[in-house]
Scaffold this motif. Structure first.
Motif, PDB file in Angstrom:
ATOM      1  N   ILE A   1       0.692   5.770   7.079  1.00 46.49           N
ATOM      2  CA  ILE A   1      -0.178   5.269   8.148  1.00 46.49           C
ATOM      3  C   ILE A   1      -0.967   6.454   8.695  1.00 46.49           C
ATOM      4  O   ILE A   1      -0.443   7.303   9.417  1.00 46.49           O
ATOM      5  CB  ILE A   1       0.657   4.606   9.265  1.00 46.49           C
TER       6      ILE A   1
ATOM      7  N   VAL B   1       7.517  -0.983   7.097  1.00 42.40           N
ATOM      8  CA  VAL B   1       7.182   0.425   6.868  1.00 42.40           C
ATOM      9  C   VAL B   1       8.390   1.094   6.220  1.00 42.40           C
ATOM     10  O   VAL B   1       9.392   1.381   6.879  1.00 42.40           O
ATOM     11  CB  VAL B   1       6.802   1.131   8.183  1.00 42.40           C
TER      12      VAL B   1
ATOM     13  N   THR C   1       0.863  -1.181   0.000  1.00 40.02           N
ATOM     14  CA  THR C   1       0.000   0.000   0.000  1.00 40.02           C
ATOM     15  C   THR C   1       0.898   1.228   0.000  1.00 40.02           C
ATOM     16  O   THR C   1       2.012   1.198   0.532  1.00 40.02           O
ATOM     17  CB  THR C   1      -0.970   0.009   1.200  1.00 40.02           C
TER      18      THR C   1
ATOM     19  N   ILE D   1       4.367  -0.977   3.490  1.00 38.67           N
ATOM     20  CA  ILE D   1       3.728   0.340   3.469  1.00 38.67           C
ATOM     21  C   ILE D   1       4.763   1.370   3.044  1.00 38.67           C
ATOM     22  O   ILE D   1       5.817   1.508   3.669  1.00 38.67           O
ATOM     23  CB  ILE D   1       3.166   0.693   4.857  1.00 38.67           C
TER      24      ILE D   1
ATOM     25  N   SER E   1      -5.558   2.685   7.553  1.00 41.12           N
ATOM     26  CA  SER E   1      -4.401   1.863   7.913  1.00 41.12           C
ATOM     27  C   SER E   1      -4.726   0.803   8.968  1.00 41.12           C
ATOM     28  O   SER E   1      -4.203  -0.316   8.910  1.00 41.12           O
ATOM     29  CB  SER E   1      -3.268   2.764   8.412  1.00 41.12           C
TER      30      SER E   1
END
Length: 358
Positions: free
Chosen positions: A192, A248, A188, A219, A198
Motif C-alpha cells: 500500500i 492485507v 495485487t 494485497i 493503492s
C-alpha cells in the motif's frame, strides 16, 4: 568475466527479484557472478535461496537512531555499502538502483523506473545515480525514452525475464488452500503506497462490490525504504468510509507466492510509475486476467494481453470484465506473452553488452 551485481535490499521488491534472477541466469552461462546488498534488520540472506553458483555478499546494516528520516537512512545506506564494496576484483560493476549506484562509483546502471523526489538529498542522489554511470540499461523502451528526453542519455533496452514455469505450473492443492482461505479474490502485489496506486484500487474495489459482492481484494507484499504511514492511514480511513475490508497479507513467503497468484480471479496493477511490471507478467504466466494502469510503459510491455484503465471507475469496469467474459481470451494471450520473456535471453543480452563495454 567477474561480474558484481549490486542491490539495496534482501527483500522481494521488483529490482531485487530482477537482480537475483539475472545473477543466476548469468552464472548458468558460466559467468563469475557476485551479488552485493545490504542486510537490513539483521537479515543474513535474501528472501529466497540463491543458486550456489552465485556468490552472495550481504553487508550488515543496523537500524538507525529513532527519528531517522528516509533521506538520512538512504545516505547512511550509501555510505555503508561504499565502505564495504571493493570494485577492484571485478570486470563489470552493475548497479541495479539509486543507492548502489551512488555507493560504487564507476558502474553500469539499470534504470528500472525514474523517480521524482522533492527532498534535496534524495533528489541529488537520484541525479548522481543517473548521470555518473558510464552505461545504462532500461527494462523497457518507454523508460529509455524518459532517460533520453530528460538527460540526453542512450540506454540499452533489455526486458525482464519471468520465471514462467514457476507461475504456470503451480500445485493444485496449494491453490485450493488459498481459495479455501480467501474465496474469490482480486489480487495485487506491491503493498500500500502512492506509486502502486493503492487508493485508486480501493475506490475501484468499492465500486466493483456493487455487482461482485462475493469478491475480496487481497494485497500482498509491501517492503519499502520509505515511510508511507500517512498514506496507509488515509487508505484505512477510506476503506472504513467505503465499508470494505480488503485482506492485507503483507510479505508472502516466496514458495507460496505462485499459488497465491494462480488462485486469483483477476490481478490488478494500477501503478502510477513502473519500468516493466514484473509482478503483472508473473500473473499472466499463471493464467490470471490482468488489469493495469494505462501507462505508455505498460502498453508497450503488455499490449493486448491486458485490460487498461486509468480512473477508479475504469479500473472497476475492467476488473468486472476480467472476472467474467474476458478471462479465457486474456489467459491465452497472457501465457504466450509471458513465455517469450526468459531470463536466459536477458542474460545473453547482458553478456553481449558487458563484452562490448569491456
Amino acid at each position: 568475466m567477474k561480474i558484481a551485481l549490486l542491490s539495496y535490499s534482501t527483500k522481494p521488491r521488483g529490482g531485487v527479484v530482477h537482480t537475483l534472477a539475472l545473477a543466476e541466469a548469468l552464472a548458468a552461462l558460466g559467468e563469475d557472478v557476485t551479488v552485493w546488498t545490504l542486510g537490513r534488520g539483521g537479515d543474513q540472506g535474501f528472501f529466497r535461496p540463491v543458486h550456489p553458483a552465485v556468490r552472495v555478499r550481504i553487508v550488515p546494516f543496523a537500524d538507525g537512531p529513532e527519528g531517522e528520516t528516509p533521506g538520512e537512512r538512504i545516505l547512511r545506506s550509501i555510505a555503508r555499502l561504499r565502505d564495504a564494496f571493493d570494485p577492484a576484483p571485478y570486470d563489470i560493476v552493475h548497479a541495479q538502483d539509486c543507492i548502489s549506484a551512488n555507493a560504487v562509483g564507476r558502474c553500469i546502471r539499470t534504470v528500472h523506473h525514474i523517480d521524482h523526489f522533492t527532498t534535496p538529498e534524495l533528489a541529488a542522489c537520484h541525479e548522481r545515480a543517473i548521470v555518473e554511470p558510464y552505461a545504462h540499461v532500461c527494462v523497457s523502451s518507454a523508460v529509455a525514452d524518459e532517460l533520453h528526453d530528460g538527460w540526453g542519455l542512450t540506454a540499452t533496452v533489455i526486458p525482464n525475464g519471468v520465471a514462467y514455469k514457476r507461475f504456470a505450473t503451480t500445485d493444485p492443492a496449494a491453490r485450493a488452500r488459498w481459495r479455501s482461505r480467501l474465496g474469490r479474490y482480486v489480487l495485487t502485489v506491491g503493498g500500500i503506497e502512492p506509486r502502486k496506486g493503492s487508493l485508486d484500487l480501493l475506490e475501484a474495489y468499492g465500486l466493483l462490490r456493487t455487482d461482485h459482492s462475493d469478491v475480496r481484494l487481497v494485497i500482498a507484499g509491501g517492503e519499502t525504504l520509505f515511510d508511507y504511514r500517512g498514506y496507509r492511514r488515509r487508505w484505512e480511513e477510506r476503506a472504513a468510509e467505503l465499508d470494505v475490508e480488503p485482506v492485507v497479507l503483507g510479505p508472502v513467503p516466496d514458495d507460496e507466492l505462485p499459488s497465491l497468484v494462480a488462485a486469483a480471479d483477476a490481478f490488478a496493477f494500477p501503478s502510477r510509475k513502473e519500468g516493466f511490471g514484473l509482478a503483472a507478467m508473473e500473473a499472466l504466466a499463471a493464467g490470471v486476467p490482468l488489469v493495469v494502469r494505462d501507462l505508455p510503459v505498460l502498453r508497450e510491455v503488455f499490449g493486448r494481453a491486458a485490460c487498461f484503465a486509468d480512473t477508479p471507475e475504469e479500473l472497476a469496469t475492467g476488473l468486472g470484465r476480467a472476472l467474467t467474459i474476458d478471462a479465457p481470451t486474456r489467459q491465452t494471450a497472457g501465457r504466450e506473452l509471458a513465455a517469450r520473456h526468459t531470463w536466459a535471453q536477458a542474460a545473453d543480452r547482458h553478456v553481449a553488452l558487458y563484452r562490448f563495454l569491456s
